[in-house]
Design an enzyme around this catalytic site. Structure first.
Site, mmCIF file in Angstrom:
data_model
loop_
_atom_site.group_PDB
_atom_site.id
_atom_site.type_symbol
_atom_site.label_atom_id
_atom_site.label_comp_id
_atom_site.label_asym_id
_atom_site.label_seq_id
_atom_site.Cartn_x
_atom_site.Cartn_y
_atom_site.Cartn_z
ATOM 1 C CG HIS A 196 -0.443 -0.095 2.537
ATOM 2 N ND1 HIS A 196 -1.007 -0.851 3.542
ATOM 3 C CD2 HIS A 196 0.622 0.520 3.100
ATOM 4 C CE1 HIS A 196 -0.306 -0.693 4.661
ATOM 5 N NE2 HIS A 196 0.692 0.137 4.410
ATOM 6 C CG HIS B 213 0.532 4.340 7.699
ATOM 7 N ND1 HIS B 213 -0.561 3.841 7.025
ATOM 8 C CD2 HIS B 213 1.557 3.506 7.414
ATOM 9 C CE1 HIS B 213 -0.207 2.739 6.357
ATOM 10 N NE2 HIS B 213 1.066 2.523 6.574
ATOM 11 C CG HIS C 171 8.715 -1.358 3.135
ATOM 12 N ND1 HIS C 171 7.864 -2.381 3.464
ATOM 13 C CD2 HIS C 171 8.088 -0.224 3.543
ATOM 14 C CE1 HIS C 171 6.763 -1.896 4.034
ATOM 15 N NE2 HIS C 171 6.888 -0.580 4.111
ATOM 16 C CD GLU D 139 3.205 -1.618 6.322
ATOM 17 O OE1 GLU D 139 2.944 -0.477 6.707
ATOM 18 O OE2 GLU D 139 3.430 -1.894 5.126
HETATM 19 FE FE LIG Z 1 2.164 1.010 5.599
#
Ligand SMILES: [Fe+2]
Length: 291
Positions: A12, A59, A193, A240
């Site tokens: 996302h 977030h 990431h 995530e």
């Molecule tokens: Fe995220």
């Protein structure tokens, strides 16, 4: 009876939403990614789900550090788009399904998953980027959405195993809703990431490929990956990926992978996408195509 017909795993990454909003999808940098998602969009246009359960993380937009629910379900009529610092994304407001969401909460809590009820909430790129990738840029989203927010921002995030079992409980909850609905569940975030610190920019293609393979073939093994392994091997924000296990748990034992994309880099992340049809839907789909 409502039924889950398929699960989507997808990154996302906020830069993807920004590329859509700023007309950059045909720039050389972005072309492989957006072209790569075209088959997924076509799949979605054919599947036409009545409801999407969107497993994502906020977030620090809907929730700040005062309250951090581990699992929260949005039960509102609609969910405005959050301003993440540069104005709200120019995408349609997200329409919910309060009655079905309330049923999910009831079923899950009675099934011993303690869900936070959220009656008012804005949604950020964690939810809207996947919507853009799979539904494009319509004037109004063609499906109702039930947001399921998972805390993967503040330690401790739930384990992959807890997420996988929550997915199984979501399947039981959907199956017990007495309305003829086709439901698609998303697991979003990842893949490998890390956006900060000396390892910023870390990508681990081997880890990501094994994760994608495992979703179809051996999710039980993926569910056993300890939280620190995600951080160590695939970067801080790779945690995530536990949200993809909620999606996978909701699909039942047998699934058929019908789409996959893996692209590096988008911003500084490895982007992955996968569509897994439930065996039942896959067989029906094949029968329909043959007829
Ligand atoms: Fe995220």
């Amino acid at each position: 009876m409502a039924r889950i017909i398929a699960g989507i795993g997808t990154s996302h990454t906020p830069a993807i939403g920004a590329a859509v909003d700023n007309g950059k999808t045909e720039d050389a940098y972005w072309t492989p990614l957006f072209k790569g998602y075209e088959p997924a969009k076509a799949w979605m246009a054919e599947a036409k789900p009545d409801v999407v359960i969107m497993v994502y993380n906020d977030h620090v937009n809907a929730f700040d550090f005062k309250i951090i629910p581990t699992f929260a379900i949005g039960c509102a009529d609609e969910f405005p788009i959050a301003d993440e610092g540069w104005g709200a994304r120019p995408v349609p407001i997200v329409k919910g399904y309060p009655e079905f969401a309330a049923h999910l909460v009831q079923s899950l809590v009675l099934d011993e998953f303690d869900i936070t009820i959220v009656n008012e909430m804005q949604v950020d790129h964690g939810l809207t980027t996947p919507m853009s990738l799979l539904f494009g840029s319509p004037k109004a989203w063609p499906t109702r959405v039930i947001p399921l927010a998972v805390n993967v921002i503040q330690y401790p995030a739930p384990t992959g195993n807890r997420c996988y079992n929550l997915g199984k409980a979501i399947k039981r909850a959907v199956d017990s809703w007495d309305e003829d609905l086709n439901v698609v569940i998303f697991g979003t975030g990842g893949m490998s990431h890390q956006i900060q610190g000396p390892r910023a920019g870390l990508v681990n293609t081997e880890f990501d490929t094994a994760f994608l393979d495992g979703l179809t073939r051996d999710p039980e093994a993926l569910a056993k990956i300890p939280p620190l392994t995600y951080l160590r091997d695939a970067g801080n924000e790779a945690i995530e990926l536990v949200m993809w296990l909620i999606m996978r748990g909701a699909l039942g034992d047998k699934v058929d992978e019908v789409y996959r994309i893996y692209h590096v880099p988008a911003s500084s992340t490895a982007v992955g996408g996968i569509i897994l049809e439930t065996r039942e839907y896959h067989e029906q789909h094949k029968a329909r195509s043959a007829a």
